[in-house]
Every structure is written in C-alpha cells, then in structure tokens.
Write a protein that holds these residues in place. Structure first.
Motif, short mmCIF file in Angstrom:
data_model
loop_
_atom_site.label_atom_id
_atom_site.label_comp_id
_atom_site.label_asym_id
_atom_site.label_seq_id
_atom_site.Cartn_x
_atom_site.Cartn_y
_atom_site.Cartn_z
N ILE A 1 0.86 -1.18 0.00
CA ILE A 1 0.00 0.00 0.00
C ILE A 1 0.90 1.23 0.00
N SER A 2 0.75 2.07 -1.00
CA SER A 2 1.53 3.30 -1.10
C SER A 2 0.64 4.49 -0.74
N VAL A 3 1.13 5.34 0.13
CA VAL A 3 0.41 6.56 0.52
C VAL A 3 1.16 7.73 -0.11
N THR A 4 0.50 8.42 -1.05
CA THR A 4 1.16 9.47 -1.81
C THR A 4 0.36 10.76 -1.75
N SER A 5 0.97 11.84 -2.24
CA SER A 5 0.30 13.14 -2.26
C SER A 5 1.14 14.13 -3.05
N ASN A 6 0.51 15.19 -3.50
CA ASN A 6 1.26 16.26 -4.15
C ASN A 6 1.99 17.14 -3.13
N VAL A 7 1.79 16.89 -1.84
CA VAL A 7 2.41 17.72 -0.81
C VAL A 7 3.30 16.92 0.14
N THR A 8 3.46 15.62 -0.09
CA THR A 8 4.36 14.80 0.74
C THR A 8 5.13 13.84 -0.16
N ASP A 9 6.22 13.31 0.34
CA ASP A 9 6.89 12.21 -0.33
C ASP A 9 6.11 10.93 -0.07
N PRO A 10 6.22 9.93 -0.95
CA PRO A 10 5.45 8.70 -0.75
C PRO A 10 5.97 7.87 0.41
N ALA B 1 -2.75 -11.13 4.03
CA ALA B 1 -4.16 -11.55 4.06
C ALA B 1 -4.82 -11.29 5.40
N ASN B 2 -4.01 -11.10 6.46
CA ASN B 2 -4.58 -10.83 7.78
C ASN B 2 -4.96 -9.37 7.97
N THR B 3 -4.51 -8.49 7.07
CA THR B 3 -4.79 -7.07 7.21
C THR B 3 -6.25 -6.80 6.86
N LYS B 4 -7.02 -6.32 7.83
CA LYS B 4 -8.45 -6.09 7.65
C LYS B 4 -8.77 -4.63 7.34
N GLN B 5 -7.98 -3.71 7.90
CA GLN B 5 -8.24 -2.29 7.68
C GLN B 5 -6.93 -1.52 7.53
N VAL B 6 -7.03 -0.40 6.86
CA VAL B 6 -5.91 0.53 6.72
C VAL B 6 -6.40 1.92 7.10
N VAL B 7 -5.70 2.58 8.03
CA VAL B 7 -6.04 3.95 8.42
C VAL B 7 -4.97 4.87 7.84
N SER C 1 -11.01 1.15 -5.43
CA SER C 1 -12.10 0.49 -4.72
C SER C 1 -12.13 -1.02 -4.93
N SER C 2 -11.31 -1.54 -5.86
CA SER C 2 -11.24 -3.00 -6.00
C SER C 2 -10.40 -3.62 -4.89
N VAL C 3 -9.61 -2.78 -4.20
CA VAL C 3 -8.77 -3.26 -3.10
C VAL C 3 -9.22 -2.68 -1.76
N LEU C 4 -9.61 -1.40 -1.76
CA LEU C 4 -9.97 -0.70 -0.53
C LEU C 4 -11.39 -0.17 -0.62
N LYS C 5 -12.11 -0.26 0.47
CA LYS C 5 -13.48 0.26 0.56
C LYS C 5 -13.58 1.17 1.78
N LEU C 6 -14.16 2.36 1.62
CA LEU C 6 -14.33 3.26 2.76
C LEU C 6 -15.15 2.57 3.85
N ASP D 1 -11.62 -0.53 4.65
CA ASP D 1 -11.66 -1.98 4.77
C ASP D 1 -10.91 -2.57 3.59
N VAL D 2 -10.06 -3.57 3.85
CA VAL D 2 -9.33 -4.24 2.77
C VAL D 2 -10.24 -5.30 2.16
N VAL D 3 -10.62 -5.12 0.88
CA VAL D 3 -11.57 -6.03 0.22
C VAL D 3 -10.94 -6.77 -0.94
N GLY D 4 -9.68 -6.46 -1.28
CA GLY D 4 -8.99 -7.12 -2.38
C GLY D 4 -7.53 -7.33 -2.04
N SER D 5 -6.72 -7.55 -3.05
CA SER D 5 -5.30 -7.78 -2.83
C SER D 5 -4.51 -7.13 -3.95
#
Length: 722
Positions: free
Chosen positions: A39-48, A55-61, A83-88, A139-143
């Motif tokens: 999972i990569s967390v990126t932005s136009n205002v931060t470095d990635p 498979a045990n990961t159920k949620q990402v905050v 949304s194929s991997v993550l769902k709000l 919620d992690v719904v894919g891989s």
C-alpha cells in the motif's frame, strides 16, 4: 485585503462546492497483482510512504498531517483510491475524518474511487501545532499493490488569528497552495502515514518499506520514480515476540487491586466517558474479551513531562479489585488490555503488549518478553502512556502503551495569609531542586479537592475547617527525584509564597505526627513514609498565627486521617439583559469552554435558574435586590478539569451570540474579584478559586463597559454570597 475581496472568497467557496459535486468520477485502474502486497500513501504535498500488508490485514487507516505557520481560512482536496482493493469503512464521518474542520467540511464520498471535499470558515482553523488534516479508514476487500493519493488543490492561510482580526486590518490572505494559480508561500508542512489493522495477529508486524522526512508544500508536486528515500524508520508496530502458552505457569494469586491512570486524548477528550474496563481474552477479536469495569477514585495523578511523557494535566485515578478467580483468569490470558465501553479506544491488542508484560518503575517502549505476576502488581498503577510508534502521543487509535509504577499520594493545606488572601489562588505545587535558586525548581501541580481543613488551636490537630486540601499522586520516577533533592518545598504558581528554601527546612525534614511541632529533624524522610500524610503550612513558632512572610513558611506533616472528597465547584452568574438584545437571555445562561474562538464549537453547560434576582450596583460594589435572575451550576471534577485546561471560558446565552468576551485574555476565570475592573488578572486562576462566587456581567449603565455589542461583555466576581 479589502472587504469586497472577502466577499469574493465566499463566492469562491460556493463555486468550490459546486465543482465538487459536478466533478467526473475518477477511475483508478487496479494495481497490477504481484506476489508482494504493498500500500503506497502518496500526495502532491508529501513524499510517498509504503507499507507491506498480508491476508490478515483487515483495515488501513491513512492519515495526512499538517502544520502551518498561520491560521487556515479554507482548503480543497481530492482523495483517490482503488475500490477494488480498498473500501471506505462505515465509521468514516466528518468529525472523525476531519477532526479540525469537523462540520464545516462539505464532501462527497459516494463517488467511485475518490472523495472530494472543501471547507471555509471565518472562525479560522488552527494547525499551528501538527494536527490531522484528514484521516480515512478503509476496509481491505482485495489484494495486490494499491495506492491512496491526496491532491491538495487549495490551502489558504491568513495573517489574522481570530474572527475579530479579520475585520481589524489583519485580513491578509496567504496562499500556501493554489492549483489554479502560480502564487505560493512557505510555512505549511504536510506528512503522511498509515496504520494497518490486523484481523488476526501476524507473526511479524507490518513495516513501512519507505519513510521520509516531512516536506514543505513548496517542493515539486511529484517526485521522480528513482528519487532516493530516507533510511527507513523504526517499524510502526515492533515485531511481536513468540507468544507465551496460555497455560504459562504463574505465582499463586489472591485478591488483587490494580490502579490505572487514563489520560484523555487531545482530539477526543470524551473518549473514556462511557466507562473504562480491564479486559482479557485468549482470542484476538476484541468482542470476545471479558470486561471488568474500573471505579473512579478521589486520587489524581499530575504527570511530569520530563519523566512520564504524558501530556500536561491532572488525571483521575481508577481502581479495580479482582477476586482470586478473576486474577487467575487475567494472569493466564494471552491478551490483556485497557478499553472503553465501545471498544474504540484501548491499549494495543497484541500478545507482546499484554498489560502484564508492560515495564515497571519507569516508562520504556520495550515491553518485557515474559508476563509479570499479578501478585507483583498488587496496588501498582498502570499509566497509559502513548502510541507504539511514538511513545509520546495519546491520539492514536487502539495502539496505546504504558507502564506500571508504585504511586505515592500526599496532601497539603495552605492557609491564606491575612495580608494576602489570594496568595494561593493560582494553585499549590510541590517543588524540588538541588539548587537554591527558585527558578531551578521542578514543580508538580497539586489538585484542589473539596475537603477543607484547619489546625485546632486547642489540640493542634488537623480538623475540618476552612482551608482547601490539595492532593498529588506521584510516580516512582517523581518520588525518586524528590527523595534525591536537597531542597523540597511547597509553593504557589509564581514561587512568591513558599515554605522556607533551606537545607535544614526541607519539608522532608519537617516533623510528623498528629499534633504540630516546630522541631525539624537532621535527616530526610522518604516520600513514601509520608504517604497519605498532609503537610500543613504554618510558621516556625505556632500553628497559624503568622504566615505573613515571603518564602519563610514552615509546617509539619499531619498524620491525622483525612477523608478526601472529590472536587466540586458551584458558580453563579447574573447576566443583565443586553441593550440590543432585551430577550437574548430568555432561554437561559450557559457556562461555555473550549479552545475554539467560535462559540458554536465551545462545550456548553446549562446553568439552573434560581429564585434570586439581583441588579449590580457600582456604588456598593455588591449585588442588591433587582430584576435579573441568578443562575447556578455545580461542576464535577471532570468538568472542572476540562474548564481549567480550556483556553476560552465564557458565560453566554443559548446561541452564544451574546456572551462575555471570547478571548484567552478575557477568560472569565481570570476576571477581577471584589469589584469591577476592565483589566483582567494575568496567570491561570482555577474554577475552584471562584467556588461559591457570582460572576456579574456588567453593562454601560453600571460600569462604563458596553453591552451594546455582540460578544464583548466584561464582568467581575462578586465575593459575597449570591
């Protein structure tokens, strides 16, 4: 900026809202499936920054933080995800996702693969200290590899610090970010991070594959693919140790009493209000835990930032006594945590971070590999301390840690001086140092209780009386520091009034007993020897006939039993009808407090209308019979703590548009006592200092101040009975 430009800002905000809801959906292609999930967390205002998950990961905050030099006026952004991997998650709300912007946020989270949002407020947003800009739970719904990206399109600051400043010549906008223009200013720093929530405890904790230093928003909006990253930081969750068998042998345990200090988080001060529980289980799922509720005591712990790493404040002590059967069950459990009723806030659920493995004596981020017997923790206190990742923050979600300590509680009685009756109004502190200079002393504030005592002139024993009893509960670190100090004193906030600074007259050499003695000893007592004793400030000759000196008070440790009553305070208020709002107070008077400069964001406590009616009289400096109702409110210790720690405290009507001046310099706790003055006291006066007093809101006919405006009223505390 001229007034017409401020109106254009409002028009711009409306256009931003319209654009948000008419934007075309963004379709992010699914990340190419690889054997390694990232999972990569990126932005136009931060470095990635990237995290591996399984498979045990159920949620990402995912959280983006902001620290800005100036107050923020408005912002707009887009969060994109696959949304194929993550769902709000269903728990996302404006208040949870935007803890600073809160209800001012206008957003659309129904679009596929993205969330659009913006907000604007003339009450301004405060990011001068690093705070959450936005945070989303998925919620992690894919891989497969996936990316969460934040595009900050607009971020506008202002030279103004308050609503009032905007219209007093300080309304100069600062463009930190404007996607639609070229003008940019330095002074805003974003950082990104994520926390992975495991459904079942993994063998090793998720580790970020990249980590970077905070970047300013004036850096390039995209980083080259080959841009080198900073060396990886420590894992967000330290790798777990091999778990102990559930049947791990322990010492025999009988009835056990455990104590807990649970700080309130900065972002969610009411998170523990639904109850605090000791919980245990052999299964990871939190809904399988057996929960035992804790009981609030009348003891408080005032932490020392230098040792405990707790945020400043005074926190109530909670306790629970376990039966032999409960103690044995807790001792055998793989998971032991501290949790609130809704299971939202808790210490870290992990076999490594089982409470029985927490360090003892002083805080350490490294937990023990083996569990401590409950019998060894009898009468110990667990101090919830911080996050696994930082050790200093208590604003995380479900990742709190802490340590066990033996606590020592002492009391103090500080009679008011005949000449200076308000000498202790700013509180009583215990101070310690190896240097004679008053400025070198470490000071720990004591908590004022609703127990009052005095020294009986005939017996010299401590009896029920007129002076408040103060209490402080100290950790092992604090006790050790005090025991090792040459000088130990009791003092007020400024250090002007204090016991004698002299090696001979250290309070740890003061006499102890049920009756007063002026004979100090040559050897120091240990603080633990004074547990539950009360230091009574008097003087070196008698028991209270003279306490007029500066820094020359002496005293003794009374061993008489003192029954501590939880602190309460009753405040009264007379709020005359404002000239421009004759009916403004018809729906009652409220005591309101908080850190915001907007009355809508303050916590309001409704006051009770009494049968008494008074009218302020400048001639007598007192209240006389009249036409304005007296309102009252009795506050409990939690409310007192919250009000004492608030930046702004006001009296107001139900809407908050008629109120005393909403400004830290005019916090009503610092208003003058006895008679009206437009100049308020400096320093921090407490709610307890005004217990039983009446706050009189003044008007132009009485004092020369004005009640013609909106939110500009002043007043004073009347010392007499209501």
């Amino acid at each position: 900026m001229k007034k017409i430009q401020k109106k254009l800002s409002v028009v711009l905000a409306v256009m931003m809202v319209l654009c948000m809801f008419t934007a075309l959906p963004f379709s992010a292609s699914a990340a190419e499936k690889t054997s390694t999930n990232k999972i990569s967390v990126t932005s136009n205002v931060t470095d990635p920054v990237s995290y591996e998950y399984n498979a045990n990961t159920k949620q990402v905050v995912v959280t983006y933080n902001l620290q800005a030099k100036n107050m923020i006026l408005n912002t707009q952004g887009t969060l994109s995800y696959d949304s194929s991997v993550l769902k709000l998650a269903s728990t996302n709300t404006r208040n949870t996702d935007f803890p600073v912007f809160k209800d001012t946020i206008v957003w659309n989270k129904t679009l596929k693969n993205e969330v659009l949002f913006n907000c604007s407020s003339l009450d301004l947003y405060n990011f001068k200290q690093k705070s959450v800009y936005c945070t989303f739970t998925f919620d992690v719904v894919g891989s497969g590899d996936t990316t969460v990206d934040l595009d900050v399109e607009v971020l506008t600051g202002t030279m103004a610090d308050s609503y009032e400043d905007l219209f007093n010549g300080k309304d100069v906008d600062i463009t930190y970010i404007n996607k639609y223009g070229s003008e940019k200013a330095d002074g805003a720093v974003f950082t990104a991070e994520a926390v992975l929530v495991q459904g079942e405890e993994p063998t090793t904790a998720p580790q970020p594959t990249t980590a970077t230093q905070p970047t300013t928003v004036t850096q390039p909006t995209t980083a080259p693919a080959t841009k080198p990253t900073q060396p990886a930081t420590q894992p967000t969750q330290p790798a777990t140790q091999p778990t102990q068998p559930a049947t791990e042998p322990t010492k025999p345990v009988g009835e056990t009493t455990l104590n807990f200090v649970v700080p309130k988080t900065v972002s969610s001060p009411k998170c523990w209000d639904d109850g605090i529980y000791l919980a245990y289980s052999n299964k990871y799922a939190i809904n399988t835990f057996t929960k035992i509720q804790l009981t609030k005591t009348t003891d408080f712990l005032t932490p020392d930032l230098k040792t405990d790493k707790l945020t400043a404040g005074t926190y109530a002590l909670y306790t629970v006594t376990l039966s032999k059967e409960q103690a044995e069950a807790v001792s055998k459990a793989i998971y032991v945590v501290l949790v609130n009723k809704s299971n939202t806030y808790k210490t870290y659920v992990s076999s490594k971070y089982n409470l029985l493995k927490a360090p003892t004596g002083t805080y350490s981020a490294d937990y023990n590999t083996a569990k401590t017997s409950l019998a060894n923790l009898n009468d110990c206190t667990f101090i919830m301390n911080g996050e696994v990742t930082t050790g200093t923050s208590i604003d995380g979600y479900g990742t709190y840690t802490g340590y066990w300590t033996k606590c020592t509680t002492v009391y103090a009685v500080a009679p008011a001086s005949t000449k200076w009756k308000n000498c202790w109004n700013q509180g009583v502190y215990i101070g310690y140092s190896n240097d004679y200079k008053i400025g070198s002393f470490n000071k720990i504030k004591m908590t004022r209780t609703s127990t009052y005592a005095d020294v009986d002139s005939k017996t010299s024993q401590l009896v029920s009386g007129t002076y408040p009893v103060y209490t402080v509960t100290l950790t092992e670190d604090q006790v050790a520091a005090i025991d090792a100090s040459t000088y130990v004193i009791f003092e007020n906030a400024s250090g002007t009034y204090r016991t004698y600074i002299n090696g001979k007259y250290s309070v740890m050499k003061a006499p102890a007993g049920k009756e007063y003695s002026s004979e100090y000893t040559k050897t120091k007592a240990k603080l633990a020897d004074r547990a539950k004793n009360t230091f009574v400030i008097c003087d070196g000759i008698s028991t209270g006939s003279s306490i007029e000196g500066y820094g020359t008070f002496t005293g003794y440790w009374s061993t008489s039993e003192v029954k501590i009553v939880e602190s309460t305070a009753t405040l009264y208020c007379v709020f005359p009808a404002p000239v421009k709002g004759k009916t403004a107070m018809d729906k009652g008077v409220y005591l309101a407090y908080g850190s915001s400069n907007s009355p809508a964001d303050l916590t309001k406590i409704e006051m009770k209308k009494t049968a008494d009616k008074y009218t302020p009289s400048l001639k007598t400096k007192a209240l006389v019979g009249g036409k304005y109702s007296v309102y009252s409110v009795t506050l409990n210790s939690d409310q007192i703590e919250a009000i004492d720690n608030a930046k702004n405290v006001v009296f107001c009507n139900s809407k908050g548009n008629f109120r005393t001046l909403l400004s830290p310099g005019y916090n009503v706790l610092n208003a003058k006592s006895g008679s009206y003055s437009a100049t308020y006291n400096k320093g921090t006066f407490t709610t307890a200092d005004h217990n039983g007093e009446t706050f009189v809101v003044c008007d132009s006919k009485v004092t020369g101040s004005s009640t013609d405006g909106y939110g500009m009223f002043l007043g004073y505390w009347n010392l007499g009975e209501k």
